[in-house]
Motif scaffolding. Sequence first.
Motif, PDB file in Angstrom:
ATOM      1  N   HIS A   9       0.911  -1.315  -0.052  1.00  0.00           N
ATOM      2  CA  HIS A   9       0.114  -0.064   0.141  1.00  0.00           C
ATOM      3  C   HIS A   9       0.810   1.269  -0.013  1.00  0.00           C
ATOM      4  O   HIS A   9       2.016   1.308   0.656  1.00  0.00           O
ATOM      5  CB  HIS A   9      -0.910   0.058   1.347  1.00  0.00           C
ATOM      6  N   HIS A  10       0.560   2.193  -0.811  1.00  0.00           N
ATOM      7  CA  HIS A  10       1.446   3.544  -0.993  1.00  0.00           C
ATOM      8  C   HIS A  10       0.979   4.159   0.229  1.00  0.00           C
ATOM      9  O   HIS A  10      -0.450   4.511   0.498  1.00  0.00           O
ATOM     10  CB  HIS A  10       1.281   4.110  -2.205  1.00  0.00           C
ATOM     11  N   THR A  27      -0.399  15.929   1.901  1.00  0.00           N
ATOM     12  CA  THR A  27      -0.986  15.860   0.741  1.00  0.00           C
ATOM     13  C   THR A  27      -2.733  16.094   0.777  1.00  0.00           C
ATOM     14  O   THR A  27      -3.123  16.671   0.202  1.00  0.00           O
ATOM     15  CB  THR A  27      -0.651  14.578   0.051  1.00  0.00           C
ATOM     16  N   TYR A  28      -3.220  15.183   1.664  1.00  0.00           N
ATOM     17  CA  TYR A  28      -4.501  15.172   1.860  1.00  0.00           C
ATOM     18  C   TYR A  28      -4.870  16.736   2.286  1.00  0.00           C
ATOM     19  O   TYR A  28      -5.897  17.056   1.552  1.00  0.00           O
ATOM     20  CB  TYR A  28      -4.981  14.138   3.076  1.00  0.00           C
ATOM     21  N   ARG A  87      -4.232   7.594  -8.000  1.00  0.00           N
ATOM     22  CA  ARG A  87      -2.632   7.988  -8.731  1.00  0.00           C
ATOM     23  C   ARG A  87      -1.835   6.668  -8.277  1.00  0.00           C
ATOM     24  O   ARG A  87      -0.868   6.636  -9.044  1.00  0.00           O
ATOM     25  CB  ARG A  87      -2.350   9.271  -7.976  1.00  0.00           C
ATOM     26  N   TYR A  88      -1.995   5.897  -7.390  1.00  0.00           N
ATOM     27  CA  TYR A  88      -0.979   4.798  -6.584  1.00  0.00           C
ATOM     28  C   TYR A  88      -1.563   3.745  -6.796  1.00  0.00           C
ATOM     29  O   TYR A  88      -0.884   2.666  -6.474  1.00  0.00           O
ATOM     30  CB  TYR A  88      -0.847   5.338  -5.148  1.00  0.00           C
ATOM     31  N   PHE A 100      -6.678  11.245  -5.585  1.00  0.00           N
ATOM     32  CA  PHE A 100      -5.906  11.220  -4.253  1.00  0.00           C
ATOM     33  C   PHE A 100      -6.668  10.668  -3.078  1.00  0.00           C
ATOM     34  O   PHE A 100      -6.276   9.652  -2.428  1.00  0.00           O
ATOM     35  CB  PHE A 100      -5.636  12.811  -3.808  1.00  0.00           C
ATOM     36  N   HIS A 115      -7.345   7.163  -4.288  1.00  0.00           N
ATOM     37  CA  HIS A 115      -5.982   6.501  -4.413  1.00  0.00           C
ATOM     38  C   HIS A 115      -5.547   5.914  -5.866  1.00  0.00           C
ATOM     39  O   HIS A 115      -4.741   5.232  -5.868  1.00  0.00           O
ATOM     40  CB  HIS A 115      -5.825   5.241  -3.343  1.00  0.00           C
ATOM     41  N   ILE A 147       0.394   7.720   1.792  1.00  0.00           N
ATOM     42  CA  ILE A 147       0.318   9.171   1.515  1.00  0.00           C
ATOM     43  C   ILE A 147       0.455  10.110   2.548  1.00  0.00           C
ATOM     44  O   ILE A 147      -0.147   9.819   3.765  1.00  0.00           O
ATOM     45  CB  ILE A 147      -0.990   9.525   0.748  1.00  0.00           C
ATOM     46  N   HIS A 148       1.406  11.135   2.471  1.00  0.00           N
ATOM     47  CA  HIS A 148       1.594  12.000   3.690  1.00  0.00           C
ATOM     48  C   HIS A 148       0.278  12.787   3.952  1.00  0.00           C
ATOM     49  O   HIS A 148      -0.487  13.213   3.036  1.00  0.00           O
ATOM     50  CB  HIS A 148       2.582  12.963   3.322  1.00  0.00           C
TER      51      HIS A 148
END
Lengths: 544, 110
Positions: free
Chosen positions: B3-4, B10-11, B60-61, B55, B58, B6-7
């Motif tokens: 699982h990537h 970013t959210y 993008r990842y 985002f 998810h 995300i910081h």
Amino acid sequence: MSTLSVEEPEQAESRVHYLNVHYGVKSWLLTTDHKRIALLYLASITLFFLVGGSAAVLIRMNLLTPTGLLVEPATYNKLFSIHGIVMVFFFLIPSIPAVLGNFLVPLMIGARDLAFPKLNLLSWYVYIVGGLFTLYAVIAGGVDTGWTFYAPYSSTYSNTHVMAAALGVFITGFSSILTGLNFIVTIHKMRAPGMTWFRLPLFIWAMYATSVIFILGTPVIGITILLIALERAAHLGIFNPALGGDPLLFQHLFWFYSHPAVYIMILPAMGVESELITCFSKKRIFGYSFVAMSSLAIALLGFLVWAHHMFVAGVSMYAGMVFSILSYLVAVPSSVKVFNWTATLYKGSISYEAPMLYGMGFIGLFSMGGVTGMFLASLGMDVHVHDTYFVIAHFHYIMVGGAVMAYLGGIHFWWPKISGRMYPEGWARFSALIIFLGFNLTFFPQYILGYLGMPRRYPVYPPEFQVLNVMSTAGASILGVGYLIPLIYLIWSMRYGPVASSNPWGAKGLEWQAPSPPPTDNFEETPVVTAQAYDYPSREVEVA
Amino acid sequence: MKHHVIHPGTYFLVFFTLLILTGVTTVVGFYDLGRWNTVVALAIAVCKATLVVLFFMHLRYSSALPRLVMLGGLFWLALLIGLTLVDNLTRVWDSNPRGWETTSSSVQRP
């Protein structure tokens, strides 16, 4: 006839399986076992079938005489509306996917359950809530828009219980979406080792294609119904020309879902058919990949044909031509299936147990429904028979002659797996036969009535149409008896039927490797698949 | 299964961008841009939806399959709109259809 291998009763009853692992109402209402949820759906859709069927009985009784035998015209409108709404949204759409699909998808791919068991239970509750709204609409006084809810009649003028019925359809849509989502994820992610895509049973391919339609089409009918509610409650001008709306926009949006909805009914039926034909001719299907891919092709092409319902509604001539040509295209994958089933029979070891009788009936009736569909796809012919009994006969040949025959065939075929008991074969063959006869007597005269010009949805008709109408009503009575017989003997067989072995038909497929009825987790050990689907020994090998 | 991660920053960035775009929609609502009213409102909505999908959902990842599902959804939306326009753009929009006068006069004649 093949011999049935029967398990010793004591042996089966001492074993723990999904039916006897827990008892009590709570254990059923809170279950997350896909097999129990399938049975919850089976009971619910049977109830709705009886509601929709009762309306059909009253419709056919009323049409016994040219002036209408039983009810006022306004009541007649409500009868055909509720018949359509209940049968389409609450019986046919969930029938094979929610009952047989729920029961069989994990078993056929070698999984212990669906990917989201709780979501599966939720889908049943959502279905029930939607159904209650619709039943409320019936009890409170009915709805008279027809199952198509055409605007601006439904959004502005009808003063019946449109909102409750429409809300019921809207809510039930979410149940379809959840089921579709569950099947897609399960088929992608939970196949047993060795169960590659092209080793999947064709029933799974059909359920996959159906799920795609569930997910991509159902939101559109939901939005459309919400727009009806907005126009009705807030007088927003969306479909009503008097408010600046476009009534044809409603028909475009409605049929964008509701034509593919026909494929939601018939694709699973085709999946069942592939299982029946292969098992009872003991042959691998002719052209496996073509049959599998034709399911996906139907799912895609089914979305491109909707405006053939609107040829005389005022769509442009250009759009009429485009949709006419596209409608012809969808016949290609359907024909591929019919020809391949027929070719599968060639040199097969065919036996005619009750499921196969339904299967054979399906091929003939579906072909007739399909070919008359081609009549309706042609621009010129459609002008003549649009909104007549020809259309009624056509779609009943598909939905009842096709989908219901396959559903009953499937229920009989997998009944030993579902209940652990055999049904009485003689009664089953008898009822399959009278359903076939009753169905044809009901609906074939309607082709002629429609061609002669009798419009649909009218409670009265010219006296010269009476003979054909009486024939149709007589057929419906036979059909009704034909449906009641299996209801009685299947319930009887759950207690008194001979105990079934794990594979009474000698069929291939992982579901037949599990005991009958299967344990809660389906398989004691995860099966490993090493062979293609329908890996029946060829006759030459048998002889050698 | 990887699982990537995300910081959270970013959210928050995406969230504030969405708020700003909502503000832009509101402000634009006060100006009459004529035929561009709908275009501008839809363009901002598409930007917001894209941010949510990339985002918050998810995409993008994610792997190829969820992206394919997303593209499938967009393709089906295009089918719905495109094939409806096949009718809408080629339909005869005559507010006073020819032939109506003759019909009504022929009714009145006797």
